[in-house]
Design an enzyme around this catalytic site. Structure first.
Site, PDB file in Angstrom:
ATOM      1  N   LYS A  93       1.131  -1.302   0.430  1.00  0.00           N
ATOM      2  CA  LYS A  93       0.161  -0.134  -0.088  1.00  0.00           C
ATOM      3  C   LYS A  93       0.966   1.149  -0.123  1.00  0.00           C
ATOM      4  CE  LYS A  93      -4.574   1.386   0.624  1.00  0.00           C
ATOM      5  NZ  LYS A  93      -5.319   0.524   0.164  1.00  0.00           N
ATOM      6  N   GLY A 193     -23.589   4.030   3.254  1.00  0.00           N
ATOM      7  CA  GLY A 193     -23.072   4.544   2.865  1.00  0.00           C
ATOM      8  C   GLY A 193     -23.176   4.120   1.711  1.00  0.00           C
ATOM      9  N   GLY A 195     -22.531   5.187  -1.589  1.00  0.00           N
ATOM     10  CA  GLY A 195     -21.633   5.864  -2.326  1.00  0.00           C
ATOM     11  C   GLY A 195     -21.212   4.784  -3.655  1.00  0.00           C
ATOM     12  N   VAL A 197     -20.010   1.514  -4.044  1.00  0.00           N
ATOM     13  CA  VAL A 197     -20.267   0.432  -3.718  1.00  0.00           C
ATOM     14  C   VAL A 197     -21.284   0.264  -2.957  1.00  0.00           C
ATOM     15  CG1 VAL A 197     -19.731  -2.048  -2.260  1.00  0.00           C
ATOM     16  CG2 VAL A 197     -17.851  -0.167  -3.329  1.00  0.00           C
TER      17      VAL A 197
HETATM   18  P1  NAD Z   1     -17.074   6.396  -1.463  1.00  0.00           P
HETATM   19  O1  NAD Z   1     -16.319   7.385  -1.786  1.00  0.00           O
HETATM   20  O2  NAD Z   1     -17.959   6.086  -3.208  1.00  0.00           O
HETATM   21  O3  NAD Z   1     -18.529   6.249  -0.796  1.00  0.00           O
HETATM   22  C1  NAD Z   1     -18.383   6.296   0.594  1.00  0.00           C
HETATM   23  C2  NAD Z   1     -20.170   6.560   1.048  1.00  0.00           C
HETATM   24  O4  NAD Z   1     -19.945   7.149   2.300  1.00  0.00           O
HETATM   25  C3  NAD Z   1     -20.568   8.115   0.760  1.00  0.00           C
HETATM   26  O5  NAD Z   1     -21.647   8.086  -0.038  1.00  0.00           O
HETATM   27  C4  NAD Z   1     -20.224   8.943   1.944  1.00  0.00           C
HETATM   28  O6  NAD Z   1     -20.930  10.002   1.236  1.00  0.00           O
HETATM   29  C5  NAD Z   1     -20.741   7.544   2.456  1.00  0.00           C
HETATM   30  N1  NAD Z   1     -19.982   7.926   4.129  1.00  0.00           N
HETATM   31  C6  NAD Z   1     -19.138   9.106   4.505  1.00  0.00           C
HETATM   32  N2  NAD Z   1     -19.054   9.208   5.739  1.00  0.00           N
HETATM   33  C7  NAD Z   1     -20.402   8.657   5.988  1.00  0.00           C
HETATM   34  C8  NAD Z   1     -20.688   8.343   7.657  1.00  0.00           C
HETATM   35  N3  NAD Z   1     -20.067   8.751   9.095  1.00  0.00           N
HETATM   36  N4  NAD Z   1     -22.265   8.169   7.610  1.00  0.00           N
HETATM   37  C9  NAD Z   1     -22.830   7.376   6.640  1.00  0.00           C
HETATM   38  N5  NAD Z   1     -21.858   8.101   5.330  1.00  0.00           N
HETATM   39  C10 NAD Z   1     -21.316   8.152   5.735  1.00  0.00           C
HETATM   40  O7  NAD Z   1     -16.063   4.658  -1.155  1.00  0.00           O
HETATM   41  P2  NAD Z   1     -16.243   3.167  -2.135  1.00  0.00           P
HETATM   42  O8  NAD Z   1     -16.023   3.110  -2.937  1.00  0.00           O
HETATM   43  O9  NAD Z   1     -17.876   2.881  -1.431  1.00  0.00           O
HETATM   44  O10 NAD Z   1     -16.082   2.314  -0.378  1.00  0.00           O
HETATM   45  C11 NAD Z   1     -16.831   2.269   0.460  1.00  0.00           C
HETATM   46  C12 NAD Z   1     -16.176   1.572   1.368  1.00  0.00           C
HETATM   47  O11 NAD Z   1     -15.717  -0.551   1.298  1.00  0.00           O
HETATM   48  C13 NAD Z   1     -14.979   2.463   2.027  1.00  0.00           C
HETATM   49  O12 NAD Z   1     -14.056   1.694   3.358  1.00  0.00           O
HETATM   50  C14 NAD Z   1     -13.960   1.146   1.021  1.00  0.00           C
HETATM   51  O13 NAD Z   1     -12.318   1.539   1.462  1.00  0.00           O
HETATM   52  C15 NAD Z   1     -14.140  -0.172   1.193  1.00  0.00           C
HETATM   53  N6  NAD Z   1     -13.847  -0.726  -0.396  1.00  0.00           N
HETATM   54  C16 NAD Z   1     -14.363  -0.159  -1.509  1.00  0.00           C
HETATM   55  C17 NAD Z   1     -13.578  -1.313  -3.121  1.00  0.00           C
HETATM   56  C18 NAD Z   1     -13.987  -0.738  -3.936  1.00  0.00           C
HETATM   57  O14 NAD Z   1     -14.262  -1.179  -5.255  1.00  0.00           O
HETATM   58  N7  NAD Z   1     -14.801   0.818  -3.794  1.00  0.00           N
HETATM   59  C19 NAD Z   1     -13.037  -1.996  -2.377  1.00  0.00           C
HETATM   60  C20 NAD Z   1     -13.215  -3.428  -1.569  1.00  0.00           C
HETATM   61  C21 NAD Z   1     -12.861  -1.688  -0.725  1.00  0.00           C
END
Ligand code: NAD
Length: 367
Positions: A93, A193, A195, A197
């Site tokens: 990382k 959340g 976002g 995913v």
């Molecule tokens: P993203 O940034 O697109 O979405 C995160 C969402 O969480 C956003 O809509 C944000 O507004 C919301 N959020 C932030 N703080 C919050 C809170 N206190 N309460 C409620 N909602 C809140 O991220 P993502 O790509 O969807 O990833 C989500 C999680 O999954 C992260 O922890 C990321 O590390 C993990 N992850 C993602 C992937 C991937 O392929 N994108 C892979 C493995 C792990």
């Protein structure tokens, strides 16, 4: 001198090396460039299975030790994640110290790319928090040790749909273990959340007929997804108190802690967020004692790494989805191992990941 004694004496005098010794990290690379303002740390945890792959995070850390601790913890998680997913990848990382909104630039990203290139393929980077696909395009100008570039450039693009599918499969395996069948129809599921995913996950769940509650700090996004899928909006931290069968953390890490554990009334926790347990030993055990079935994060959210790995070997979305589907089987295997050994699911997942690394290390030694 015994290794533990050596660790203790280092801990006082040399916090970086001793942190590396605690989880047997192979290497840390500190990167500095005064011209571009780049301050970055690359951590390589383990390269037995293959090159260390893991995203680059840009974050405004309060101090250097916080950045070191974060990159060490995240790189170790990547080792377990790739091992469990059956990929020929090690764990690594990188973190760039700074504000991604104001301090990021093309020269800074390209300078970072040069540092990655200096590792000659031992570390492969990708996107993480604070980094966009455009930033990866700049990194790609300086090194081939990068993945997760846009589809328009021949890359695999956004991994989130594959991650969401893997989480959905893992959640079905949880349902099977807890209720004897895979169906999520009628189950009350809270997705925290929505976002990249989370929103894809909500679509799978509502399509199957689950009663889905959605929570986010972005109210506009909540209303739009609610309108599209019929999911019910829950604002603020009331999400921890609702009557639900499954809690799916898909926003931040560390939401499983003393405060939330006394409030959560679900039977299953399975979501995409990284590092969900505030303390993997304390809270892993607390979940077991409370009888909550927990899908270890680094197992269930492997869809993203599966997708970027596929880019390295000639991208094929169908193959990536098939591999992500296998998270279902891996989840059941880990639950069975945890039950048989009387340990937490987190510990069982870790042991299976480590065993694969140890087994392959033995094969590698044979000429
Ligand atoms: P993203 O940034 O697109 O979405 C995160 C969402 O969480 C956003 O809509 C944000 O507004 C919301 N959020 C932030 N703080 C919050 C809170 N206190 N309460 C409620 N909602 C809140 O991220 P993502 O790509 O969807 O990833 C989500 C999680 O999954 C992260 O922890 C990321 O590390 C993990 N992850 C993602 C992937 C991937 O392929 N994108 C892979 C493995 C792990």
């Amino acid at each position: 001198m015994e290794v533990t004694a050596l660790k203790d004496s280092h801990l006082a005098q040399n916090p970086v090396i001793s942190q590396m010794m605690q989880n047997n990290h192979e290497q840390i690379v500190f990167c500095n460039d005064n011209e571009t303002g780049l301050k970055a740390i690359i951590a390589i945890h383990n390269t037995v299975l293959g090159p260390a792959l893991g995203g680059t995070r840009m974050w405004n850390y309060t101090n250097e030790m916080e950045a070191i601790t974060d990159v060490l913890r995240l790189s170790r998680g990547m080792t377990y994640k790739s091992s469990l997913a059956g990929l020929n990848l090690g764990g690594g990382k990188a973190v760039i110290i700074g504000d991604s909104k104001t301090q990021k630039s093309e020269p800074l990203m390209r300078r970072f790319g040069k540092f990655v290139n200096s590792l000659a393929g031992k570390y492969i980077t990708a996107e993480d928090v604070g980094i966009s696909t455009q930033d990866m395009v700049y990194v790609k100008m300086e090194t081939d040790s990068v993945t997760g570039i846009p589809e328009s450039m021949g890359g695999s693009g956004d991994p989130s749909p594959v991650t969401a599918f893997g989480v959905y499969m893992g959640m079905k395996a949880c349902a099977n273990k807890r209720w004897g069948n895979d169906s999520l129809a009628g189950k009350k599921i809270a997705v925290q959340g929505i976002g990249n995913v989370g929103q894809n996950l909500v679509k799978y769940l509502t399509k199957e007929g689950a009663k889905v509650y959605i929570n986010d700090i972005n109210e506009e996004r909540l209303q739009a997804l609610s309108k599209e899928t019929g999911a019910e909006v829950v604002l603020g931290d009331a999400i921890y108190d609702i009557d639900m069968d499954i809690y799916a953390p898909c926003a931040l890490g560390a939401t499983i802690n003393d405060a939330t554990l006394s409030r959560l009334k679900c039977s299953i926790i399975s979501g995409a967020a990284n590092n969900q347990l505030l303390d993997e030993n304390v809270h892993g055990l607390a979940l077991l004692e409370k009888g909550l079935l927990y899908a270890p994060d680094f197992m269930i959210n492997a869809g993203g790494i599966i997708n970027v790995y596929s880019e390295l070997t000639g991208y094929n979305r169908d193959n990536a989805m098939r591999q992500a589907e296998n998270i279902y089987n891996t989840t059941l295997k880990i639950f069975d191992a945890a039950t048989a050994q009387g340990i937490t699911t987190h510990e069982a997942a870790k042991r299976i990941a480590i065993k694969r690394i140890d087994d392959i290390a033995k094969i590698r030694a044979i000429r």
